[in-house]
Design an enzyme around this catalytic site. Structure first.
Site, PDB file in Angstrom:
ATOM      1  N   SER B 149       0.833  -1.189   0.000  1.00 13.56           N
ATOM      2  CA  SER B 149       0.000   0.000   0.000  1.00 13.56           C
ATOM      3  C   SER B 149       0.883   1.260   0.000  1.00 13.56           C
ATOM      4  O   SER B 149       1.744   1.392  -0.868  1.00 13.56           O
ATOM      5  CB  SER B 149      -0.916  -0.046   1.228  1.00 13.56           C
ATOM      6  OG  SER B 149      -1.983   0.829   1.079  1.00 13.56           O
ATOM      7  N   ASP B 315      -8.144  -6.641  -4.979  1.00 16.31           N
ATOM      8  CA  ASP B 315      -7.804  -5.326  -4.436  1.00 16.31           C
ATOM      9  C   ASP B 315      -8.443  -4.270  -5.332  1.00 16.31           C
ATOM     10  O   ASP B 315      -8.019  -4.080  -6.463  1.00 16.31           O
ATOM     11  CB  ASP B 315      -6.275  -5.175  -4.409  1.00 16.31           C
ATOM     12  CG  ASP B 315      -5.818  -3.855  -3.797  1.00 16.31           C
ATOM     13  OD1 ASP B 315      -6.664  -2.968  -3.572  1.00 16.31           O
ATOM     14  OD2 ASP B 315      -4.615  -3.733  -3.535  1.00 16.31           O
ATOM     15  N   HIS B 348      -7.530  -5.620  -0.649  1.00 13.89           N
ATOM     16  CA  HIS B 348      -6.290  -4.866  -0.466  1.00 13.89           C
ATOM     17  C   HIS B 348      -5.503  -5.366   0.746  1.00 13.89           C
ATOM     18  O   HIS B 348      -4.275  -5.371   0.739  1.00 13.89           O
ATOM     19  CB  HIS B 348      -6.642  -3.382  -0.309  1.00 13.89           C
ATOM     20  CG  HIS B 348      -5.456  -2.508  -0.091  1.00 13.89           C
ATOM     21  ND1 HIS B 348      -4.459  -2.386  -1.036  1.00 13.89           N
ATOM     22  CD2 HIS B 348      -5.083  -1.726   0.952  1.00 13.89           C
ATOM     23  CE1 HIS B 348      -3.528  -1.546  -0.577  1.00 13.89           C
ATOM     24  NE2 HIS B 348      -3.885  -1.140   0.622  1.00 13.89           N
TER      25      HIS B 348
END
Lengths: 203, 379
Positions: B149, B315, B348
């Protein structure tokens, strides 16, 4: 999906590749050929492989391999970015093999294409005698579950090269463990006795 | 929750740091943790970058909160990032709230917390600050920089800014720029915080009231975006709290509601609301395309770094397509790039949970890269 490839001795393909070449192996599988070429020919190698397990194996061997589908992803490779592209017993599995072949020659100066030869006498005899689609050592699948969409013979491949103005720089016949050159003079007989054809082509 | 901030390791860098916004920090603090030992040839250092809500306590027990580290599944003995084999470094980002310079820390000019007087920071600023930590630890070149991320964004930014300071990089579940949807989610979070009367234009620390509700809602919104539709459905479906039917009220009837509330309010105890504003802003400003005239390849021109890009199929915050764009940009300049898209239902957040295919990919890449780096260093 990839069929079990017939083992071509790595040194046969390595013999066609110059030291320190930039090599793209399309459908590189577990990466053993790339690793062999890295060690023995000190190539700068890259792989493109559709099967994730195979990609993971490649990464474990320190190879740079992208998970992807050649038919969709080759378009992202710049012109002339490799000295040589390898397509080992996979061309018959594409929806558009002709397009893939031409893409490879856009990306690389030369390509090595290997094909399981549908003109091999055992394949011909198998169809003639049984009247069903041939199932042989090099073509182990039944018609209904084969990944091979576009089978060709060595002669077919030659004809396609002529049609698309692709130069055949070298071609090799492999049968059992016998390796010999294919020329325009012996094409008919080699088309009959070869299990596999290896072609070095360029535009 | 009792938080013990005295146990934080930190260094003060007495060199000016020029930030993207134009402000110069005369000196700044970096709070950090290390795990494992640096080997003799200094070939085994891995710099981990944390994500929005993370901190330097990657694994083991978080010395401040007393809870488990955020990457306990991945970093530890015999895990993909093996602490017996590698020397792992992680710093709290500047703008954060675990000891590095940020809005919660004391402004030497006023002797009060900075609050909104802290300058707006960027991903580039975070990375530029952390390079000083590598210098301090005597690590000229890391084996790998990696993170998921926002951690992945930092890894990309690091490779672009300091290509000679790492041998490899693994940007995970990230993108080279924030999309409109990403910015929208972050804005939702910021508005929730700022709408809380306790926030008091960022001065809440003066009266001791914390904008708990605002920060909790911000975290809830974020949390939804970290999970996939299918993942959420599988975990909660329409299951009710008590199992006795609907209450015809606005209390938490559904399990998913109480889960979100729990996640939201648990976060409030350990995270600073202003920090959340600063860090989400840094993510929104991140745009490696724009920094390079729209050509992402330029960010990595002539790079020798070995990249392994990893994305997750469900994601939707940083979709696989965004990772593929990075792969294409690197591939088109002949960089050594590998790519794997892990098939999973975990959205995610996949990089934070038990995800065997991800682990195997990461471990295979790191271990083989370590061998290459060692042999390069022994030459």
């Amino acid at each position: 999906m990839r069929i079990l490839k017939v083992k071509i001795q790595d040194d046969v393909l390595a013999g066609l590749i110059e030291i320190k070449s930039r090599v793209l192996d399309v459908g590189c599988g577990d990466g053993n050929l790339l690793l062999y070429l890295k060690k023995n020919k000190r190539i700068d190698g890259r792989g493109l492989e559709i099967n994730q397990k195979n990609v993971q194996e490649c990464l474990g061997k320190g190879l740079a391999v992208i998970e992807g589908d050649a038919e969709k992803d080759l378009i992202n490779y710049p012109n002339g970015s490799f000295d040589i592209a390898i397509l080992n017993q996979a061309i018959q599995q594409f929806y558009e093999p002709r397009k893939v072949l031409n893409e490879l020659l856009r990306i690389a100066h030369k390509a090595i294409i290997t094909i399981p030869n549908f003109g091999y006498w055992k394949v011909r005899l198998n169809l003639l005698l049984t009247g069903t689609m041939p199932v042989t050592k090099t073509l182990p699948h039944s018609w209904y579950d084969t990944p091979n969409l576009h089978m060709s013979s060595i002669k077919d491949f030659y004809n396609l090269c002529n049609l698309d103005n692709i130069k055949v720089i070298k071609s090799i016949s492999i049968s059992s463990n016998k390796i010999s050159d294919i020329t325009s003079n012996n094409l008919e007989i080699k088309n009959l006795v070869s299990e596999l054809g290896v072609f070095v082509v360029s535009k | 929750m009792n938080l013990d901030y005295n146990k934080i390791n930190k260094i003060t860098i007495n060199k000016p740091l020029k930030l993207d916004c134009g402000v110069i920090l005369d000196k700044f603090d970096i709070a950090y943790e290390t795990y494992g030992k640096l080997d003799e040839s200094k070939s085994n250092a891995i710099l981990v970058f944390h994500a929005l809500s993370g901190d330097q306590f990657v694994t083991g027990i978080n010395k401040v909160t007393g809870r488990e580290g955020w990457w306990n599944y991945v970093v530890g003995p015999n895990l993909p990032i093996d602490t017996e084999k590698y020397f792992i470094i992680c710093a709290n980002v500047i703008g954060g709230c675990m000891g590095s310079s940020g809005p919660k820390e004391i402004n030497p000019k006023t002797n009060k917390p900075y609050g909104l007087d802290f300058p707006v920071i960027t991903i580039k600023d975070m990375v530029s600050a952390q390079v000083h930590l590598l210098d301090f630890l005597g690590v000229k070149k890391t084996l790998c920089v990696l993170g998921g991320s926002m951690g992945g964004m930092q890894a990309l930014q690091f490779c672009s800014l300091f290509p000679d300071r790492t041998f490899s990089a693994v940007p995970i579940a990230c993108a080279a720029s924030h999309s409109a949807q990403n910015i929208a989610f972050n804005e939702l979070a910021r508005q929730a915080i700022m709408a809380d009367p306790n926030w008091d234009s960022g001065n809440y620390f003066l009266n001791g009231k914390i904008p708990r509700n605002g920060l909790a809602v911000a975290r809830m919104a974020g949390h939804i975006s970290y999970l996939s539709e299918q993942g959420l459905q599988n975990k909660f479906g329409r299951k009710l709290q008590e199992g006795e039917g609907l209450n015809f009220s606005f209390d938490a009837d559904f399990q998913v509601e109480s889960y979100l509330k729990y996640q939201g309010y648990a976060f409030v105890d350990r995270f600073d609301a202003n920090s959340y504003l600063y860090i989400t802003r840094a993510m929104d400003y991140f745009d490696l395309y724009k920094l390079n005239d729209g050509n992402l390849s330029k960010a990595f021109k002539d790079t020798k770094v070995k990249f392994c890009i990893i994305s997750f199929s469900t994601d939707w915050l940083y979709p696989t397509q965004e990772s593929k764009k990075i792969v294409i940009a690197l591939n088109s300049i002949g960089a050594q790039v590998s790519f794997v898209n892990i098939i999973t239902n975990n959205g995610h957040d996949s990089f934070l949970v038990e995800e065997p295919e991800f682990f195997q990919t990461l471990k295979g890449f790191l271990d083989s890269t370590y061998e290459d780096f060692k042999s390069e260093n022994s030459r």
